[in-house]
Write an enzyme that holds these catalytic residues in place. Structure first.
Site, PDB file in Angstrom:
ATOM      1  N   TRP A  68       0.830  -1.211   0.000  1.00 55.40           N
ATOM      2  CA  TRP A  68       0.000   0.000   0.000  1.00 55.40           C
ATOM      3  C   TRP A  68       0.861   1.256   0.000  1.00 55.40           C
ATOM      4  O   TRP A  68       0.528   2.245  -0.654  1.00 55.40           O
ATOM      5  CB  TRP A  68      -0.985  -0.007   1.174  1.00 55.40           C
ATOM      6  CG  TRP A  68      -2.021  -1.081   1.034  1.00 55.40           C
ATOM      7  CD1 TRP A  68      -2.226  -2.135   1.876  1.00 55.40           C
ATOM      8  CD2 TRP A  68      -2.992  -1.231  -0.017  1.00 55.40           C
ATOM      9  NE1 TRP A  68      -3.257  -2.922   1.409  1.00 55.40           N
ATOM     10  CE2 TRP A  68      -3.743  -2.393   0.259  1.00 55.40           C
ATOM     11  CE3 TRP A  68      -3.301  -0.495  -1.157  1.00 55.40           C
ATOM     12  CZ2 TRP A  68      -4.782  -2.839  -0.564  1.00 55.40           C
ATOM     13  CZ3 TRP A  68      -4.324  -0.935  -1.985  1.00 55.40           C
ATOM     14  CH2 TRP A  68      -5.058  -2.090  -1.691  1.00 55.40           C
ATOM     15  N   ASP A  98      -1.578   6.652   6.315  1.00 58.38           N
ATOM     16  CA  ASP A  98      -2.693   5.783   5.926  1.00 58.38           C
ATOM     17  C   ASP A  98      -2.929   4.827   7.092  1.00 58.38           C
ATOM     18  O   ASP A  98      -2.064   4.013   7.419  1.00 58.38           O
ATOM     19  CB  ASP A  98      -2.286   5.010   4.657  1.00 58.38           C
ATOM     20  CG  ASP A  98      -3.299   3.938   4.247  1.00 58.38           C
ATOM     21  OD1 ASP A  98      -4.304   3.749   4.955  1.00 58.38           O
ATOM     22  OD2 ASP A  98      -3.064   3.295   3.200  1.00 58.38           O
ATOM     23  N   LYS A 135     -11.944  -1.756   6.553  1.00 60.16           N
ATOM     24  CA  LYS A 135     -11.135  -2.697   7.311  1.00 60.16           C
ATOM     25  C   LYS A 135     -11.655  -2.780   8.750  1.00 60.16           C
ATOM     26  O   LYS A 135     -11.947  -3.845   9.240  1.00 60.16           O
ATOM     27  CB  LYS A 135      -9.661  -2.279   7.319  1.00 60.16           C
ATOM     28  CG  LYS A 135      -9.075  -2.033   5.935  1.00 60.16           C
ATOM     29  CD  LYS A 135      -8.949  -3.312   5.115  1.00 60.16           C
ATOM     30  CE  LYS A 135      -8.821  -3.077   3.612  1.00 60.16           C
ATOM     31  NZ  LYS A 135      -7.631  -2.379   3.185  1.00 60.16           N
TER      32      LYS A 135
END
Ligand SMILES: *Cc1c(COP(=O)(O)O)cnc(C)c1O
Length: 361
Positions: free
Chosen positions: A101, A171, A195
């Site tokens: 990511w 993030d 998530k």
């Protein structure tokens, strides 16, 4: 079939209480005769929903007044573009590479600005968080970027990097609301909610107010300009009303259960059960260096691909789903987010003990 223990990395398990409340409200929200999905985003009812959600996430995370909360679309991935577009002044940023990511975010930023990578853990398949106490931060970096919890690899920063005074952008998709955070240490903290918080398709940005500016990168799309969204209280166009509503219910649920301190305590308890077992097992092995372990995502292997497959299949037969590791890592991964009950982790460990007895050669 009843509900299973869902160890998916995302979209992921939500609190049963919240799902039941949504079910109750489904046809007739609060006596208004329609569901949240059917109401105007300009209605008084929805205005209350989004304002309450914001007030509650502010309370939960203790967000200082100098920060704006935005409910945006496009997931965390669209912020990979928005971040450089909104923050570039010198046109340089430093990205610490701790997994896929962070890598993707850096590659996207590189379309618009110069990207430096002062640290990476790719040399050991991202199984640890590099020492970030004395990095070679670029003098002209507009910001330093991290992915705080690495969903795929199961690592988490336990100390934030020393950015040498530069703004920190994080993030937090897979550790959102899992423990208290000191927002003042960040310039921007953001995460896709699917998530640990709510349904997919919504990303929440928490942005220090001075970074919400008009002088963004030339030709930044209107929708990607944070100022557009801030000036319109996240209602520039039709937002993801349903996801905002569910997140609001999750915020309330957390506030009623000891806030983020409570969440942290439960998460530590759950993770300890699994890590203690992994540390003592003769068959299973955690793949992450101990000082970098995540409370949310726990990857592990047997060292034998066939046995891993058998484990995942038999776990599924026993009501424990989505334990297969990410396709880039293999093995297994148990995501044990806020809404995973302790009983789910206990059941997993009991199953692992049993599997070990039967399969240890
Ligand atoms: C899942 C994930 C993303 C991508 O989220 P989308 O909302 O699908 O764009 C980004 N970062 C992290 C850390 C993730 O876990």
């Amino acid at each position: 079939m009843g509900r299973v223990y869902n160890f998916s990395a995302g979209p992921a398990v939500l609190p049963e209480e919240v799902l039941k409340k949504a079910q109750e409200d489904m046809l007739d929200y609060n006596g208004c005769g329609m569901s949240v999905m059917e109401m105007s985003h300009r209605s008084k009812m929805f205005d209350d929903i989004i304002k309450n959600a914001e007030a509650n996430i502010r309370k939960l995370m203790n967000i200082p007044d100098g920060y704006t909360v935005l409910f945006l679309q496009g997931g965390a991935s669209l912020q990979f573009s928005a971040i450089p577009m909104n923050l570039a002044k010198n046109g340089t940023a430093d990205y610490i590479i701790t997994g896929q990511w962070a890598k993707k975010a850096a590659l996207e930023a590189e379309k618009f600005i110069k990207v430096n990578r002062p640290a990476s853990s790719e040399d050991e398949t991202f199984s640890y968080i590099p020492d970030c106490s004395d990095l070679n931060i670029s003098d002209d970096a507009d910001y330093v970027y991290i992915c705080e919890n690495n969903t795929i690899y199961g690592t988490k920063y336990h100390t934030l990097p020393n950015t040498q005074g530069k703004d920190l952008v994080a993030d937090v998709s897979s550790c959102f609301l899992s423990e208290p955070v000191d927002i003042s240490k960040y310039a921007v903290i953001y995460g896709g909610v699917q998530k640990n918080v709510g349904p997919a398709g919504l990303v929440i940005d928490i942005i220090r107010n001075d970074l919400i500016r008009d002088d963004v990168m030339e030709k930044t799309p209107t929708m990607l300009k944070w100022k557009t969204q801030a000036d319109n209280a996240s209602l520039y166009n039709t937002p993801n009303c349903w996801a905002i509503y569910i997140c609001g219910l999750v915020f309330e649920h957390l506030l009623n259960n000891g806030g983020l301190e409570g969440a942290k305590k439960r998460n530590e308890e759950k993770a300890k059960i699994l890590y203690d077992f992994l540390d003592s097992s003769k068959l299973f092995k955690g793949t992450v260096r101990k000082d970098s372990r995540s409370l949310m995502n726990v990857p592990f292997v047997t060292g034998d691909d066939e046995l891993d497959k058998k484990f995942v299949a038999e776990a599924k037969e026993n009501g424990m789903e989505n334990l297969k590791g990410h396709r880039t890592v293999g093995g297994m991964r148990a995501s044990i987010y806020n809404a995973m009950p302790k009983e789910g982790v206990e059941k997993l460990v009991t199953f692992m003990e049993d599997f070990e007895k039967k399969n240890l050669k």
